[in-house]
Design a protein around this motif. Structure first.
Motif, PDB file in Angstrom:
ATOM      1  N   VAL A 126       0.852  -1.182   0.000  1.00  0.00           N
ATOM      2  CA  VAL A 126       0.000   0.000   0.000  1.00  0.00           C
ATOM      3  C   VAL A 126       0.887   1.231   0.000  1.00  0.00           C
ATOM      4  CG1 VAL A 126      -1.777   1.258   1.230  1.00  0.00           C
ATOM      5  CG2 VAL A 126      -1.782  -1.218   1.249  1.00  0.00           C
TER       6      VAL A 126
ATOM      7  N   PRO B  44      13.920  -0.820  -0.255  1.00  0.00           N
ATOM      8  CA  PRO B  44      13.619  -0.757   1.178  1.00  0.00           C
ATOM      9  C   PRO B  44      12.178  -1.138   1.488  1.00  0.00           C
ATOM     10  CG  PRO B  44      13.958   1.440   0.276  1.00  0.00           C
ATOM     11  CD  PRO B  44      14.388   0.468  -0.761  1.00  0.00           C
TER      12      PRO B  44
ATOM     13  N   ARG C 174      11.134  -4.671   2.794  1.00  0.00           N
ATOM     14  CA  ARG C 174      11.331  -5.152   4.161  1.00  0.00           C
ATOM     15  C   ARG C 174      10.194  -4.785   5.083  1.00  0.00           C
ATOM     16  NH1 ARG C 174      17.147  -2.890   5.457  1.00  0.00           N
ATOM     17  NH2 ARG C 174      16.237  -2.959   7.514  1.00  0.00           N
ATOM     18  N   ILE C 175       9.371  -3.821   4.675  1.00  0.00           N
ATOM     19  CA  ILE C 175       8.391  -3.322   5.627  1.00  0.00           C
ATOM     20  C   ILE C 175       6.982  -3.394   5.063  1.00  0.00           C
ATOM     21  CG2 ILE C 175       9.959  -1.845   6.884  1.00  0.00           C
ATOM     22  CD1 ILE C 175       9.217   0.391   5.129  1.00  0.00           C
ATOM     23  N   LYS C 176       6.034  -3.310   5.947  1.00  0.00           N
ATOM     24  CA  LYS C 176       4.631  -3.528   5.581  1.00  0.00           C
ATOM     25  C   LYS C 176       3.729  -2.578   6.331  1.00  0.00           C
ATOM     26  CE  LYS C 176       4.357  -8.452   4.873  1.00  0.00           C
ATOM     27  NZ  LYS C 176       4.060  -9.663   5.600  1.00  0.00           N
ATOM     28  N   GLY C 177       2.465  -2.608   5.952  1.00  0.00           N
ATOM     29  CA  GLY C 177       1.431  -1.918   6.723  1.00  0.00           C
ATOM     30  C   GLY C 177       1.726  -0.449   6.914  1.00  0.00           C
ATOM     31  N   ILE C 178       1.590   0.003   8.141  1.00  0.00           N
ATOM     32  CA  ILE C 178       1.729   1.417   8.447  1.00  0.00           C
ATOM     33  C   ILE C 178       3.145   1.911   8.154  1.00  0.00           C
ATOM     34  CG2 ILE C 178       2.175   0.917  10.869  1.00  0.00           C
ATOM     35  CD1 ILE C 178       0.987   3.558  11.578  1.00  0.00           C
ATOM     36  N   TYR C 179       4.143   1.015   8.307  1.00  0.00           N
ATOM     37  CA  TYR C 179       5.521   1.424   8.041  1.00  0.00           C
ATOM     38  C   TYR C 179       5.711   1.760   6.561  1.00  0.00           C
ATOM     39  CZ  TYR C 179       6.500  -0.451  12.649  1.00  0.00           C
ATOM     40  OH  TYR C 179       6.503  -0.679  13.983  1.00  0.00           O
TER      41      TYR C 179
ATOM     42  N   LEU D 168       3.311   2.659   4.480  1.00  0.00           N
ATOM     43  CA  LEU D 168       2.562   3.894   4.240  1.00  0.00           C
ATOM     44  C   LEU D 168       3.426   5.108   4.549  1.00  0.00           C
ATOM     45  CD1 LEU D 168      -0.987   3.342   5.772  1.00  0.00           C
ATOM     46  CD2 LEU D 168      -0.417   3.757   3.412  1.00  0.00           C
ATOM     47  N   LEU D 169       4.087   5.056   5.720  1.00  0.00           N
ATOM     48  CA  LEU D 169       4.883   6.204   6.141  1.00  0.00           C
ATOM     49  C   LEU D 169       6.126   6.362   5.276  1.00  0.00           C
ATOM     50  CD1 LEU D 169       4.536   5.932   9.991  1.00  0.00           C
ATOM     51  CD2 LEU D 169       3.595   7.669   8.504  1.00  0.00           C
ATOM     52  N   LEU D 170       6.726   5.246   4.858  1.00  0.00           N
ATOM     53  CA  LEU D 170       7.916   5.331   4.012  1.00  0.00           C
ATOM     54  C   LEU D 170       7.580   6.015   2.691  1.00  0.00           C
ATOM     55  CD1 LEU D 170      10.937   4.253   3.515  1.00  0.00           C
ATOM     56  CD2 LEU D 170       9.809   2.593   2.067  1.00  0.00           C
TER      57      LEU D 170
ATOM     58  N   LEU E 271       5.003   7.892   2.042  1.00  0.00           N
ATOM     59  CA  LEU E 271       4.613   9.273   2.298  1.00  0.00           C
ATOM     60  C   LEU E 271       5.849  10.156   2.466  1.00  0.00           C
ATOM     61  CD1 LEU E 271       1.747  10.200   4.633  1.00  0.00           C
ATOM     62  CD2 LEU E 271       3.867  11.395   4.926  1.00  0.00           C
ATOM     63  N   GLY E 272       6.835   9.646   3.199  1.00  0.00           N
ATOM     64  CA  GLY E 272       8.069  10.405   3.400  1.00  0.00           C
ATOM     65  C   GLY E 272       8.794  10.637   2.083  1.00  0.00           C
ATOM     66  N   PHE E 273       8.828   9.616   1.227  1.00  0.00           N
ATOM     67  CA  PHE E 273       9.456   9.759  -0.087  1.00  0.00           C
ATOM     68  C   PHE E 273       8.781  10.879  -0.875  1.00  0.00           C
ATOM     69  CE2 PHE E 273       8.476   8.790  -4.506  1.00  0.00           C
ATOM     70  CZ  PHE E 273       9.719   9.006  -5.066  1.00  0.00           C
TER      71      PHE E 273
ATOM     72  N   LEU F 104      -5.483   6.617  -3.489  1.00  0.00           N
ATOM     73  CA  LEU F 104      -5.808   5.459  -2.664  1.00  0.00           C
ATOM     74  C   LEU F 104      -7.315   5.281  -2.557  1.00  0.00           C
ATOM     75  CD1 LEU F 104      -4.806   3.540  -0.081  1.00  0.00           C
ATOM     76  CD2 LEU F 104      -5.464   5.530   1.193  1.00  0.00           C
TER      77      LEU F 104
END
Lengths: 288, 319
Positions: free
Chosen positions: B36, B83, B86-91, B93-95, B97-99, B215
């Motif tokens: 996501v 990157p 390695r991560i899922k879910g809320i992490y 989303l935040l990654l 968003l930060g990008f 989304l």
């Protein structure tokens, strides 16, 4: 100069902390990204403004009023956009709280207009000089309220039955329910608690910036999310410290590097944390 | 080129609606493997700025710039996708968003692309509508094939259970990277099309709310079938225009027709209801989203609802 900047960083960080605490509490018990928290913060600011201008309230009444209004709003948000939505679809609660965000933001635009509204002066503007630092009464007031609130919250979480129930629910819903915790009530209380704190943060932000706008919520929400992550998801003391840290970093990078780069640093930190320490700076129970 | 068919206003509405559809598909591809992203606006920005630099500063023809914009966004998508593995879910989303926010800070502080003044005077491409239609047709054809291919099934299995998929011998890393990069490339195309239609953009054009909107298109339309993004983006882009058109038709009704007791009340009510200003319309939109998620958390279209339509071709294949 550097001391002055540190004070500014502390001020900014305190409001980040207050927003992130609500986020992290709610994330802790529900494990879902609740998008509307920034708008609760915005409503808090407008509630404070409304009480001061039309209710003739002083700042303490305004703070308490904003807290109560936002706590009720948090309960409403829970019953409208979280409780009825199925948890089996991970994106559904996200979308429904985005819907609530859009509703609250545009309700504020509809009522107050899209422009920035001046926040009335409710506190004396005297300045104090301590050594190299000049600090205004407003700043002292904001810091004192924020610190007192965080302390009270910490005591509540650590030393009351309800606080223990919140921690147990955050650990595991089923186990907590088996041990006699009314999970639904705990989640509701957590929403009200987090939202009430966001309401106070909104009023404090209004006093500090002397202006509020219906669009202040989104930026606050994003920064709150970063701080939540930095402190570790669901970690309340972590959120407090991380908020102050991010505030410092932003103010110092704005002062010594450049104001456009300020946001770059916060998002770069976000990404680095995600990649290398997804449990946050201070660790937390679980990661996905 | 479609001037003989419709006026410029209708064309531009269709172009922006079509760009929304393409952007929705850019979210759908990584979502098919369970990723996501709240950063699709960032990839759109990469494609938009990349292609606009090519056409404006280097005089590259639009078609080449469009493809290059998609390609650049796709390459950056793969870089971000690593990157993201390695991560899922809320992490995740935040990654993402930060990008996206970092891209917007770069756009704000890079004077070569206008900085805070924004990127001005991008050449207008008169054939954007044709490009948009062509890209949507290609995407639909691609997804229709993908649905029944081994790659499509592998993507679905990763969405459902990554570990199980890996155990079954599916190359999870490669497929996730591929889908993330492909999604980014599609977003880049959408951004490039946007830039050469709007002819102006700045660092706030491709913001978080745009990613959120993308989304929403997919989740409201239905993320389990490839018709969902098309339906979601088309319906949600069309609603405001339909309401405006209905109000305009209402105003064509002669006054004499409604100038007696019950009709005038009904007329006034309808007129007020359709005469949405932005804030009121968005409030209604937000309420619709909440109700949607309570009633149909899977979106308007699901695989089951498609099956219930009983398309004859499906029946023949299943028989």
């Amino acid at each position: 100069m550097i001391y002055q900047q540190l004070i500014n960083g502390l001020m900014l960080g305190a409001s980040y902390s207050l927003i992130a605490i609500g986020y992290t509490l709610i994330f802790g018990v529900l494990k879902l990204l609740y998008f509307a928290h920034g708008e609760v913060f915005m409503v808090g600011a407008f509630a404070g403004l409304f009480l001061v201008i039309y209710g003739g309230a002083n700042i303490y009444v305004a703070l308490a009023g904003a807290m109560i209004i936002c706590a009720l709003l948090g309960a409403l948000a829970f019953y409208v956009s979280v409780r009825p939505v199925s948890k089996d679809h991970p994106l559904a609660p996200l979308i429904s709280t985005i819907g609530l965000t859009i509703v609250l933001q545009n309700l504020a635009v509809y009522i107050f207009g899209g422009q920035q509204v001046a926040f009335p002066e409710t506190i004396q503007q005297s300045l104090y000089t301590i050594g190299p630092i000049t600090i205004s009464f407003v700043q002292i007031f904001i810091l004192a309220v924020a610190v007192a609130l965080m302390l009270a919250l910490w005591l509540f979480i650590e030393h009351t039955r309800m606080g223990r129930a919140i921690r147990a629910t955050a650990e595991n819903h089923e186990t907590a329910a088996l041990l006699g915790v009314d999970v639904n009530r705990v989640v509701l209380v957590t929403f009200m608690l987090g939202s009430g704190i966001a309401g106070i943060a909104g009023v404090l932000d209004g006093i500090k910036n002397s202006g509020i706008s219906p669009f202040m919520g989104l930026g606050a929400a994003v920064k709150g999310l970063i701080v939540m992550l930095l402190g570790g998801l669901g970690n309340v003391p972590g959120a407090m410290v991380a908020g102050l840290l991010l505030g410092m970093i932003e103010i110092l990078s704005a002062a010594y590097i450049g104001t456009t780069e300020r946001d770059f640093f916060s998002f770069a930190i976000l990404i680095l944390i995600l990649l290398y320490r997804p449990t946050g700076l201070f660790g937390t129970r679980t990661t996905e | 080129m479609l001037d003989w068919l419709m006026d410029g206003y209708t064309q531009s509405l269709l172009v922006f609606g079509g760009i929304n559809v393409i952007a929705a598909y850019s979210f759908y591809v990584p979502y098919k493997t369970g990723q996501v992203s709240l950063g699709q606006a960032g990839f759109m920005a990469v494609g938009a700025y990349g292609s606009a630099i090519l056409t404006q500063k280097f005089g590259v023809p639009f078609a080449v710039a469009l493809l290059s914009g998609g390609l650049i966004a796709g390459v950056i998508g793969v870089v971000v996708g690593f990157p993201a593995l390695r991560i899922k879910g809320i992490y995740l989303l935040l990654l993402t968003l930060g990008f996206s926010e970092i891209i917007s800070v770069i756009a704000l502080s890079w004077d070569y692309v206008g900085g805070a003044q924004g990127f001005r005077n991008i050449s207008f491409n008169p054939f954007t509508l044709e490009y948009v239609i062509a890209i949507i047709v290609v995407l639909l054809f691609f997804f229709a094939r993908l649905e029944r291919s081994s790659l499509g099934r592998a993507m679905d299995s990763i969405h459902q259970d990554e570990t199980a998929a890996e155990v079954m011998g599916i190359d999870v890393v490669r497929i996730k990277l591929l889908s993330f990069g492909l999604g980014a490339a599609i977003a880049g195309l959408a951004g490039a099309l946007y830039a050469h239609q709007a002819t102006y953009m700045d660092s706030t054009t491709f913001n978080i709310m745009l990613s959120v909107e993308i989304l929403v298109f997919v989740v409201v339309g239905g993320g389990t079938t490839f018709w969902g993004p098309l339906l979601g983006a088309a319906v949600l882009s069309a609603i405001p225009e339909l309401l405006r058109a209905m109000r305009d038709w209402l105003e064509l009704v002669p006054v004499e027709w409604t100038d007696f007791y019950p009709a005038n009340r009904i007329y006034d009510f309808l007129h007020d209801f359709l005469d949405f200003e932005n804030a009121k319309r968005l409030i209604a939109y937000g309420i619709i989203l909440i109700i949607m998620m309570i009633v149909r958390p899977d979106g308007l279209l699901t695989r089951d609802s498609l099956r219930r339509l009983r398309l004859p071709r499906w029946k023949a294949r299943h028989a």
